[in-house]
Structures are given as C-alpha cells and as structure tokens.
Design a protein around this motif. Structure first.
Motif, PDB file in Angstrom:
ATOM      1  N   ALA A 115       0.836  -1.194   0.000  1.00 22.30           N
ATOM      2  CA  ALA A 115       0.000   0.000   0.000  1.00 22.30           C
ATOM      3  C   ALA A 115       0.879   1.256   0.000  1.00 22.30           C
ATOM      4  O   ALA A 115       1.898   1.307   0.686  1.00 22.30           O
ATOM      5  N   GLN A 116       0.469   2.250  -0.778  1.00 21.97           N
ATOM      6  CA  GLN A 116       1.175   3.527  -0.819  1.00 21.97           C
ATOM      7  C   GLN A 116       2.676   3.333  -1.059  1.00 21.97           C
ATOM      8  O   GLN A 116       3.533   3.904  -0.373  1.00 21.97           O
ATOM      9  N   ALA A 117       2.996   2.484  -2.030  1.00 18.37           N
ATOM     10  CA  ALA A 117       4.397   2.252  -2.375  1.00 18.37           C
ATOM     11  C   ALA A 117       5.002   3.502  -2.989  1.00 18.37           C
ATOM     12  O   ALA A 117       4.302   4.396  -3.476  1.00 18.37           O
ATOM     13  N   ALA A 118       6.326   3.580  -2.961  1.00 19.63           N
ATOM     14  CA  ALA A 118       7.026   4.694  -3.572  1.00 19.63           C
ATOM     15  C   ALA A 118       6.823   4.662  -5.097  1.00 19.63           C
ATOM     16  O   ALA A 118       6.561   3.598  -5.677  1.00 19.63           O
ATOM     17  N   PRO A 119       6.948   5.811  -5.765  1.00 20.45           N
ATOM     18  CA  PRO A 119       6.619   5.902  -7.202  1.00 20.45           C
ATOM     19  C   PRO A 119       7.730   5.392  -8.112  1.00 20.45           C
ATOM     20  O   PRO A 119       8.378   6.154  -8.827  1.00 20.45           O
ATOM     21  N   PHE A 120       7.953   4.084  -8.055  1.00 19.33           N
ATOM     22  CA  PHE A 120       8.968   3.459  -8.894  1.00 19.33           C
ATOM     23  C   PHE A 120       8.405   2.217  -9.566  1.00 19.33           C
ATOM     24  O   PHE A 120       7.523   1.533  -9.017  1.00 19.33           O
ATOM     25  N   ILE A 121       8.927   1.906 -10.741  1.00 17.85           N
ATOM     26  CA  ILE A 121       8.648   0.646 -11.426  1.00 17.85           C
ATOM     27  C   ILE A 121       9.725  -0.349 -11.027  1.00 17.85           C
ATOM     28  O   ILE A 121      10.909  -0.013 -11.002  1.00 17.85           O
ATOM     29  N   ARG A 122       9.334  -1.564 -10.713  1.00 18.72           N
ATOM     30  CA  ARG A 122      10.297  -2.625 -10.425  1.00 18.72           C
ATOM     31  C   ARG A 122      10.591  -3.379 -11.721  1.00 18.72           C
ATOM     32  O   ARG A 122       9.675  -3.828 -12.397  1.00 18.72           O
ATOM     33  N   ARG A 123      11.859  -3.533 -12.019  1.00 17.45           N
ATOM     34  CA  ARG A 123      12.258  -4.257 -13.237  1.00 17.45           C
ATOM     35  C   ARG A 123      13.272  -5.338 -12.854  1.00 17.45           C
ATOM     36  O   ARG A 123      14.294  -5.042 -12.242  1.00 17.45           O
ATOM     37  N   TYR A 124      12.976  -6.581 -13.232  1.00 13.83           N
ATOM     38  CA  TYR A 124      13.907  -7.676 -12.929  1.00 13.83           C
ATOM     39  C   TYR A 124      15.208  -7.484 -13.690  1.00 13.83           C
ATOM     40  O   TYR A 124      15.212  -7.160 -14.876  1.00 13.83           O
ATOM     41  N   ASP A 125      16.305  -7.688 -12.976  1.00 15.78           N
ATOM     42  CA  ASP A 125      17.615  -7.608 -13.612  1.00 15.78           C
ATOM     43  C   ASP A 125      18.601  -8.428 -12.777  1.00 15.78           C
ATOM     44  O   ASP A 125      18.995  -8.014 -11.691  1.00 15.78           O
ATOM     45  N   TYR A 126      18.981  -9.597 -13.290  1.00 19.22           N
ATOM     46  CA  TYR A 126      19.898 -10.488 -12.585  1.00 19.22           C
ATOM     47  C   TYR A 126      21.286 -10.490 -13.216  1.00 19.22           C
ATOM     48  O   TYR A 126      22.087 -11.376 -12.965  1.00 19.22           O
ATOM     49  N   SER A 127      21.578  -9.486 -14.027  1.00 19.95           N
ATOM     50  CA  SER A 127      22.875  -9.401 -14.692  1.00 19.95           C
ATOM     51  C   SER A 127      23.927  -8.871 -13.732  1.00 19.95           C
ATOM     52  O   SER A 127      23.625  -8.345 -12.652  1.00 19.95           O
ATOM     53  N   TYR A 128      25.180  -8.970 -14.149  1.00 19.28           N
ATOM     54  CA  TYR A 128      26.298  -8.432 -13.361  1.00 19.28           C
ATOM     55  C   TYR A 128      26.084  -6.949 -13.072  1.00 19.28           C
ATOM     56  O   TYR A 128      26.146  -6.508 -11.920  1.00 19.28           O
ATOM     57  N   ASP A 129      25.816  -6.170 -14.125  1.00 16.73           N
ATOM     58  CA  ASP A 129      25.645  -4.733 -13.944  1.00 16.73           C
ATOM     59  C   ASP A 129      24.415  -4.428 -13.098  1.00 16.73           C
ATOM     60  O   ASP A 129      24.437  -3.502 -12.269  1.00 16.73           O
ATOM     61  N   GLY A 130      23.351  -5.185 -13.314  1.00 20.96           N
ATOM     62  CA  GLY A 130      22.138  -4.956 -12.547  1.00 20.96           C
ATOM     63  C   GLY A 130      22.337  -5.216 -11.068  1.00 20.96           C
ATOM     64  O   GLY A 130      21.843  -4.463 -10.213  1.00 20.96           O
ATOM     65  N   VAL A 131      23.056  -6.282 -10.741  1.00 16.02           N
ATOM     66  CA  VAL A 131      23.334  -6.582  -9.335  1.00 16.02           C
ATOM     67  C   VAL A 131      24.181  -5.482  -8.709  1.00 16.02           C
ATOM     68  O   VAL A 131      23.908  -5.027  -7.586  1.00 16.02           O
ATOM     69  N   MET A 132      25.207  -5.029  -9.418  1.00 16.38           N
ATOM     70  CA  MET A 132      26.073  -3.988  -8.877  1.00 16.38           C
ATOM     71  C   MET A 132      25.306  -2.687  -8.660  1.00 16.38           C
ATOM     72  O   MET A 132      25.440  -2.017  -7.614  1.00 16.38           O
ATOM     73  N   ARG A 133      24.462  -2.298  -9.613  1.00 14.60           N
ATOM     74  CA  ARG A 133      23.693  -1.057  -9.461  1.00 14.60           C
ATOM     75  C   ARG A 133      22.684  -1.183  -8.332  1.00 14.60           C
ATOM     76  O   ARG A 133      22.499  -0.255  -7.534  1.00 14.60           O
ATOM     77  N   SER A 134      22.026  -2.325  -8.248  1.00 10.27           N
ATOM     78  CA  SER A 134      21.043  -2.540  -7.189  1.00 10.27           C
ATOM     79  C   SER A 134      21.695  -2.471  -5.815  1.00 10.27           C
ATOM     80  O   SER A 134      21.164  -1.867  -4.873  1.00 10.27           O
ATOM     81  N   PHE A 135      22.867  -3.085  -5.695  1.00  8.52           N
ATOM     82  CA  PHE A 135      23.594  -3.069  -4.423  1.00  8.52           C
ATOM     83  C   PHE A 135      23.949  -1.642  -4.023  1.00  8.52           C
ATOM     84  O   PHE A 135      23.737  -1.226  -2.870  1.00  8.52           O
ATOM     85  N   GLU A 136      24.476  -0.877  -4.967  1.00 12.63           N
ATOM     86  CA  GLU A 136      24.861   0.506  -4.660  1.00 12.63           C
ATOM     87  C   GLU A 136      23.644   1.353  -4.290  1.00 12.63           C
ATOM     88  O   GLU A 136      23.711   2.187  -3.377  1.00 12.63           O
ATOM     89  N   ASP A 137      22.529   1.153  -4.982  1.00  8.87           N
ATOM     90  CA  ASP A 137      21.308   1.896  -4.653  1.00  8.87           C
ATOM     91  C   ASP A 137      20.822   1.548  -3.253  1.00  8.87           C
ATOM     92  O   ASP A 137      20.365   2.415  -2.500  1.00  8.87           O
ATOM     93  N   SER A 138      20.918   0.260  -2.890  1.00  6.25           N
ATOM     94  CA  SER A 138      20.480  -0.156  -1.558  1.00  6.25           C
ATOM     95  C   SER A 138      21.354   0.458  -0.470  1.00  6.25           C
ATOM     96  O   SER A 138      20.852   0.863   0.584  1.00  6.25           O
ATOM     97  N   LEU A 139      22.652   0.525  -0.711  1.00  2.71           N
ATOM     98  CA  LEU A 139      23.537   1.168   0.264  1.00  2.71           C
ATOM     99  C   LEU A 139      23.073   2.596   0.544  1.00  2.71           C
ATOM    100  O   LEU A 139      23.042   3.041   1.701  1.00  2.71           O
TER     101      LEU A 139
END
Length: 347
Positions: A115-139
């Motif tokens: 409910a009332q999620a933030a205004p983002f689209i979730r896109r699956y990405d299990y690639s090397y670059d996707g994992v690295m970007r996701s990790f940095e964003d989470s930090l």
C-alpha cells in the motif's frame, strides 16, 4: 525505554546461531521488514521506526529488507531506524534482482501488494551490472557502507514461469559473479538466494558457491518437503538456511477461523482442514499454533534464523512469547506420527 536498552530476561531469551561458512552470528528471530514497506496496509514513519526499536529491545539483531518492499520504502525506513543503534551489533540483509526506475509523471503506482508504495517501477535484472547497481542503490537508501548478507531475490519457476531457464542462467553466470566480487571485496560477508521455492536453491548449489539461502513459505508446518533431503544436503555442504514466512503468509498465525493469507493469497479449503488438524494436536498439548510454527524450523540445525514480519510493539512481543513458549518433545512426535511433518535430522 531507549532503543538500546535490553533487560536481562530478554537477553536470556534470544539466542544466536552461526552461519556456517562465514562465522556470522545471527539472532534466532529476525525482523522481516516487508511490513514497514506497507505490505497489505500502510503504516506511518513513526510506527515503522518504533517497530524496529522494539524488536531491538526484545533482543532481535537480524534485520532483512529488499528494494521490492514498498519500492524502496522499507529500505529507507529501516536505514533511518538502524542509524540510532550500534552498527557492530546489527546483522543486515537486503536483496538484488530488481531495479527501481522512476515512474513517468502522473503514471499510476503499482504497489504489487504494498500500500502507498514509492513511485517506482520494479524491473527484474539479474545481470552483473544490474546486481552492482542494485547493491549501490540499496547502500544509499539504507545509509550504510556495507551489507552483511546479500540475497538474490525471487529467481525460480514460481515467479518467472517459462522464462525461468534463461533468467536462471543469467543469474548463475552473471549476477552471481557480481555477488562473489562484493563478498571478496569485503562489502558483504555472505551471499545467497531469497526465494519462495527451495528447489531452485537445490538447483543453484549445482552451479555456485553460496553461503546461505532464505526460503519463504516452504519450511512450515504446512509445507515441509524441504526436510526430506535438502536439509541433509545443506548440512553436508555447510550451507545455512534462513526461514521466512513461517506462518505461510498468515494462516498459521490466525488459525482456521481467521483471515490469514496463504502464499500471499486466500487460503484454500483443503489447507483450512489441515490447519484444523494441527490445531487439534496443539489443543492436546496446550501449545499455541503460532508458537509451533515459529519453533518448528529451528529444530533443524541447518536453520539459523526465522524471519517474521513485525510492524507494532504488541505483535513483536507476541512473536517473542511464541519463540520462547515451552513445547514438549512428545508434541513433535505426534505431529510426525500424524503426517503433518516429515521425519528429519533435527538440532
């Protein structure tokens, strides 16, 4: 009571176990942060922060989140709450596999159950670059410089259907390489999967070297085929398990007469009947059904923690009571004899 205060009784109740391959100490109960990402219902920031602090006061030291939970809302709230607590005592996990992209102006928000999620689209990405970007964003959302446990989120046929084979190959050959590099660099201490089906963990062990797996909804009083052989394999190969959703999304907490979810949806009639059978055994031994649900996975020594959703003080204290409730050995024998749980090597 301040966030860091903890009574002697509470310290005695909450035990820890060790992630075998890394030596990480983890509290036997973990804080599942999907709820503070507004899973099913909204809560405000103040209640989210107080939930984290109450769990801390009760001895919980393991906190799990993911970009998926509220489209980043859970990570932001958890990070703010944990900033007030000693970092060296925390064990923090988050997940990779989904990238968050800003919605176009005025586009509707798809909360995907939040409910009332933030205004983002979730896109699956299990690639090397996707994992690295996701990790940095989470930090950045969490406000930390490292993550203790990094989990690849929701690979498997249950989530991806016919696309599983291609996604799995990308995850094992590309995304896993990124996770291994992060572990080698000391930016994470342990890596694994966070999934709703243990079978994909079994498949992944044929390809890669993971430290742990978080398995949700599939190590419960209702779903325990995992103990037939996979727990033995985890022991042999020193891979630890973290069990999430021990109530099968709610039905084992609310019981047969309640409105609890089952696998994030309505509870089928045949499952209700099985819950009624479990409730009959619980009445015979004066054991609350939710207490049995929490403690069942911890009877297996390869299980290191049970992660439960915690969103308010009363529910958190109730979880602790269920965790500490005495259960006689005969109770478990009866569940085995009646076919509710499978025989297995236990702790």
């Amino acid at each position: 009571m301040a966030p860091t205060e903890l009574s002697g009784v509470q310290r005695a109740i909450m035990k820890t176990r060790t992630i075998d391959s890394s030596g990480i100490q983890i509290s036997e109960l973990g804080f599942g942060a999907a709820g503070i990402g507004n899973l099913y219902r909204p809560i405000d920031n103040a209640h989210a922060l107080e939930a984290v602090h109450e769990a801390w006061r009760q001895g919980v030291r393991y906190f799990d989140t993911a970009p998926h939970y509220g489209a980043g809302l859970s990570e932001r709230r958890l990070g703010l709450a944990l900033q007030e607590l000693p970092r060296e005592e925390q064990l923090l996990s988050t997940k990779v596999g989904r990238m968050l992209e800003p919605l176009a102006s005025n586009a509707p928000v798809d909360g995907e159950g939040f409910a009332q999620a933030a205004p983002f689209i979730r896109r699956y990405d299990y690639s090397y670059d996707g994992v690295m970007r996701s990790f940095e964003d989470s930090l950045q959302r969490l406000g930390v410089g490292r993550i203790d446990i990094l989990l690849m989120h929701d690979i498997g046929r249950l989530t991806h259907g016919d696309a599983h084979d291609e996604i799995f190959r990308t995850a094992m050959e590309s995304g896993f390489k990124a996770m291994t590099e992060l572990r080698d660099q000391g930016l994470v201490k342990a890596i694994g999967l966070g999934v709703n089906e243990w079978q994909v963990c079994d498949e992944a062990m044929n390809h890669t070297d993971f430290d742990c797996f978080m398995v949700a909804n599939c190590f419960t009083l209702l779903e325990n085929g995992i103990t037939e052989r996979f727990t033995d394999r985890c022991r042999r190969e020193r891979v630890s398990l973290i069990v999430a959703a021990p109530f099968n999304s709610g039905v084992l907490a609310k019981g047969s007469s309640g409105s609890g979810h089952y696998f994030y949806g309505d509870t089928p009639a045949d499952v209700i009947e099985r819950v009624k059978g479990l409730e009959a055994v619980c009445r015979e031994y004066a054991v609350p059904l939710p207490a049995a649900a929490v403690q069942f996975p911890l009877r297996h020594d390869c299980v290191k923690s049970v992660v439960i959703g915690m969103t308010d003080d009363a529910r958190i204290r109730q979880n602790i009571d269920w965790y500490a409730h005495p259960i006689p050995t005969e109770f478990w024998h009866t569940l085995t004899d009646k076919g509710f749980i499978r025989p297995g090597r236990e702790a």
